[in-house]
Design an enzyme around this catalytic site. Structure first.
Site, PDB file in Angstrom:
ATOM      1  N   GLY A  10       2.276 -27.473   4.232  1.00  0.00           N
ATOM      2  CA  GLY A  10       2.875 -26.570   4.850  1.00  0.00           C
ATOM      3  C   GLY A  10       4.130 -27.066   5.590  1.00  0.00           C
ATOM      4  O   GLY A  10       4.241 -28.138   6.498  1.00  0.00           O
ATOM      5  N   ARG A  20      16.387 -37.095   8.139  1.00  0.00           N
ATOM      6  CA  ARG A  20      17.594 -37.408   8.546  1.00  0.00           C
ATOM      7  C   ARG A  20      17.500 -38.882   9.170  1.00  0.00           C
ATOM      8  O   ARG A  20      18.349 -39.671   8.948  1.00  0.00           O
ATOM      9  CB  ARG A  20      18.142 -36.348   9.695  1.00  0.00           C
ATOM     10  N   ARG A  71       1.724 -27.923  -2.033  1.00  0.00           N
ATOM     11  CA  ARG A  71       0.334 -28.150  -2.014  1.00  0.00           C
ATOM     12  C   ARG A  71      -0.179 -28.588  -3.406  1.00  0.00           C
ATOM     13  O   ARG A  71      -0.451 -27.465  -3.963  1.00  0.00           O
ATOM     14  CB  ARG A  71      -0.624 -27.233  -1.574  1.00  0.00           C
ATOM     15  N   GLY A 101       0.611 -32.749   6.768  1.00  0.00           N
ATOM     16  CA  GLY A 101      -0.373 -32.448   7.508  1.00  0.00           C
ATOM     17  C   GLY A 101      -1.749 -33.288   7.024  1.00  0.00           C
ATOM     18  O   GLY A 101      -1.547 -34.131   6.406  1.00  0.00           O
ATOM     19  N   GLU A 102      -2.796 -32.831   7.628  1.00  0.00           N
ATOM     20  CA  GLU A 102      -3.954 -33.555   7.356  1.00  0.00           C
ATOM     21  C   GLU A 102      -4.235 -33.930   5.761  1.00  0.00           C
ATOM     22  O   GLU A 102      -4.535 -35.011   5.325  1.00  0.00           O
ATOM     23  CB  GLU A 102      -5.330 -32.479   7.813  1.00  0.00           C
ATOM     24  N   ASP A 126       0.010 -26.836  13.183  1.00  0.00           N
ATOM     25  CA  ASP A 126      -1.269 -26.520  13.815  1.00  0.00           C
ATOM     26  C   ASP A 126      -1.723 -27.670  14.780  1.00  0.00           C
ATOM     27  O   ASP A 126      -2.510 -27.331  15.586  1.00  0.00           O
ATOM     28  CB  ASP A 126      -2.456 -26.825  12.437  1.00  0.00           C
ATOM     29  N   ARG A 161      -1.254  -0.441  26.287  1.00  0.00           N
ATOM     30  CA  ARG A 161      -1.886  -0.576  25.455  1.00  0.00           C
ATOM     31  C   ARG A 161      -2.625  -1.886  24.820  1.00  0.00           C
ATOM     32  O   ARG A 161      -2.091  -2.839  25.816  1.00  0.00           O
ATOM     33  CB  ARG A 161      -0.996  -0.324  23.759  1.00  0.00           C
ATOM     34  N   GLN A 250       5.988 -17.685  12.464  1.00  0.00           N
ATOM     35  CA  GLN A 250       5.752 -18.814  13.224  1.00  0.00           C
ATOM     36  C   GLN A 250       6.040 -20.084  12.821  1.00  0.00           C
ATOM     37  O   GLN A 250       6.531 -21.106  13.435  1.00  0.00           O
ATOM     38  CB  GLN A 250       4.053 -19.125  13.395  1.00  0.00           C
TER      39      GLN A 250
END
Ligand code: F6P
Length: 317
Positions: A10, A20, A71, A101-102, A126, A161, A250
């Site tokens: 990701g 850079r 991936r 990542g992992e 994450d 709400r 996100q």
């Protein structure tokens, strides 16, 4: 010396800052820097290009990754790993920097075990990578979530709400935990702590007694669907809910100061480590500085929100 760099898994805002730094610091030391497209997939397919100083101009402020990412399923097979190694050797690449990542760092360790000089850089929104206080992209993702919650809060308060807001994090609840805590959420649900509906209803009833008309519930995707949680709240205490799944918003946007900073320092350190003849490590960020952590330790340990910390901070929301 020739150094290859790839981004994998990701994407995370700040990856471009790392690229850079690697290119510019490497060139200042007379190294040749080779960019590899689409992570391990490009490594297998031989999708390489030489990177010059100007190739990394105007990218420090951009999210995503100029090298693209993937991936790669092919890299999960021995055949794919061997093809990648063949390409690294044919291109005379002396050292490889893997930003991801992992899963990507696991891949880096597979290459290292087979004799390739590799250094990892933790890139994942994450913040689930062991051996580093922060992974690149986490801070920006939290800022994105906070920005969204601020906006949702306006309408939640106006209509009195209850909103259930789902954020990313399949196995690790750091985004929900940190963004929920500092945006004033009323309930935060993370995968590290088993979901407890009686606790949720008790909390909401307490708020009703204090005449709090609106509620903000932040849930990490790994806990379960926000729609399911919203329905449970409606069925159990009759409060109607509105659901927002923040999704890939996100992961986008201009990287924060923290992400640009750690990415830049990690990029420089990764080049230095390879120049000094070391490999098999990840460049982490601990106590405001870079550290080298063995890749083996990184992939054999799990990072998540400690449950004691969760319950300690629960007093705040
Ligand atoms: O690992 C980063 C991450 O954004 C996770 O939080 C999320 O679960 C996953 O990637 C989503 O992956 P994809 O973009 O491939 O659907």
């Amino acid at each position: 010396m020739k150094i290859g760099v790839l981004t994998s898994g990701g994407d995370a805002p700040g990856m471009n800052s790392a690229i850079r730094a690697i290119v510019r610091y490497g060139l200042s030391k007379n190294l040749e820097i080779i960019g590899i497209e689409r992570g391990y997939q490009g490594l297998i397919e031989g999708d390489f290009r030489k990177l010059g100083r100007d190739d990394v101009s105007e990218i420090v402020q951009r999210g995503g990754t100029i090298l693209h990412t993937a991936r790669s399923k092919d890299f999960e097979k021995e055949e794919g790993i061997l093809k990648a190694i063949e390409n690294i050797k044919n291109q005379n690449i002396d050292g490889l920097i893997v930003i991801g990542g992992e899963g990507s760092l696991k891949g880096a360790f597979e290459l290292y075990k087979r004799g390739i000089k590799v250094v990892g850089i933790p890139g994942s929104i994450d913040n689930d990578i062991w051996g580093t206080d922060f992974s690149i992209g986490f801070d920006t993702a939290c800022n994105n979530v906070i920005d969204a919650i601020n906006k949702i809060r306006d309408t939640a308060a106006a209509h009195e709400r209850t909103f259930v807001i789902e954020v990313m994090g399949r196995e690790c609840g750091y985004i929900a935990f940190v963004a929920g805590l500092v945006s004033g959420a009323d309930i935060v649900l993370i995968p590290e702590v088993p979901i407890d509906f009686p606790y949720i209803t008790k909390k909401l009833k307490e708020r009703q007694k204090r005449n709090k008309g609106h509620n903000i519930i932040v849930v990490a995707e790994g806990v379960g669907s926000a729609y399911f949680i919203g329905k449970q709240i409606e069925d159990r205490i009759g409060i109607p809910t509105r659901i927002v799944v923040l999704g890939h918003i996100q992961r986008g946007g201009s990287p924060s100061v923290l992400d640009r900073t750690i990415a830049t320092f990690m990029g420089v350190e990764a080049v230095k480590v390879l120049m000094n003849g070391f490999s098999g490590v990840m460049i982490g960020w601990q106590k405001n500085t870079t550290v080298s952590v063995p890749l083996e330790d990184v992939i054999n340990n799990k990072k998540g929100v400690p449950s004691e910390l969760y319950w300690e901070m629960e007093k705040i929301w």
